[in-house]
Design an enzyme around this catalytic site. Structure first.
Site, PDB file in Angstrom:
ATOM      1  N   LEU A  65      -3.636  24.460  -3.210  1.00 39.96           N
ATOM      2  CA  LEU A  65      -2.290  24.741  -3.723  1.00 39.96           C
ATOM      3  C   LEU A  65      -1.926  23.778  -4.844  1.00 39.96           C
ATOM      4  O   LEU A  65      -2.249  22.591  -4.773  1.00 39.96           O
ATOM      5  CB  LEU A  65      -1.280  24.577  -2.571  1.00 39.96           C
ATOM      6  N   CYS A  66      -1.240  24.297  -5.860  1.00 35.81           N
ATOM      7  CA  CYS A  66      -0.648  23.453  -6.900  1.00 35.81           C
ATOM      8  C   CYS A  66       0.743  24.013  -7.231  1.00 35.81           C
ATOM      9  O   CYS A  66       1.354  24.658  -6.386  1.00 35.81           O
ATOM     10  CB  CYS A  66      -1.554  23.355  -8.126  1.00 35.81           C
ATOM     11  N   HIS A  67       1.228  23.780  -8.444  1.00 33.55           N
ATOM     12  CA  HIS A  67       2.571  24.241  -8.801  1.00 33.55           C
ATOM     13  C   HIS A  67       2.601  25.727  -9.135  1.00 33.55           C
ATOM     14  O   HIS A  67       3.387  26.486  -8.567  1.00 33.55           O
ATOM     15  CB  HIS A  67       3.103  23.412  -9.975  1.00 33.55           C
ATOM     16  N   ILE A  94       2.945  26.786  -5.393  1.00 32.89           N
ATOM     17  CA  ILE A  94       4.099  26.588  -4.522  1.00 32.89           C
ATOM     18  C   ILE A  94       5.337  27.305  -5.071  1.00 32.89           C
ATOM     19  O   ILE A  94       6.248  27.645  -4.317  1.00 32.89           O
ATOM     20  CB  ILE A  94       4.368  25.095  -4.260  1.00 32.89           C
TER      21      ILE A  94
END
Length: 108
Positions: A65-67, A94
């Site tokens: 997961l990242c932005h 996210i």
């Protein structure tokens, strides 16, 4: 081979299962402190090469997961080259998770 990306909905279902995958968050600490998914392991993108073989199991499913999904897809592809064949990036990061799964997670 698994698709390198997984939708937030499908990722949420896996994370709610009896044997959930490992969830690694490859954002920076300040981003993680701002908004994160419970039980995620913070492993900033720059730390992945030195920590992957210590902290992750090649044979286990891994969600990344990242932005917005770009960093996590890059890390997923790198992990796959290192033998972590079950690594998948959460599409949209996210940001999409907050919009589609858990609106209590702050957006930034």
């Amino acid at each position: 081979m698994l698709n390198p990306e997984i939708t937030p909905k499908d990722a949420a279902a896996l994370l709610a299962s009896p044997n959930p995958p490992v969830l690694i968050d490859v954002r920076e600490k300040w981003e993680f402190d701002t908004a994160h998914i419970e039980n995620a392991l913070l492993m900033p993108m720059g730390d992945v090469p030195s920590r992957a073989h210590q902290d992750l199991d090649e044979d286990e499913p891994i969600l990344v997961l990242c932005h917005h999904g770009a960093r996590s897809l890059n890390v997923t592809m790198w992990l796959r080259q290192q033998g972590f064949s079950q690594a998948q990036s959460i599409a949209g990061g996210i940001e999409s998770w907050s919009r589609q799964i858990d609106p209590t997670i702050p957006r930034y």
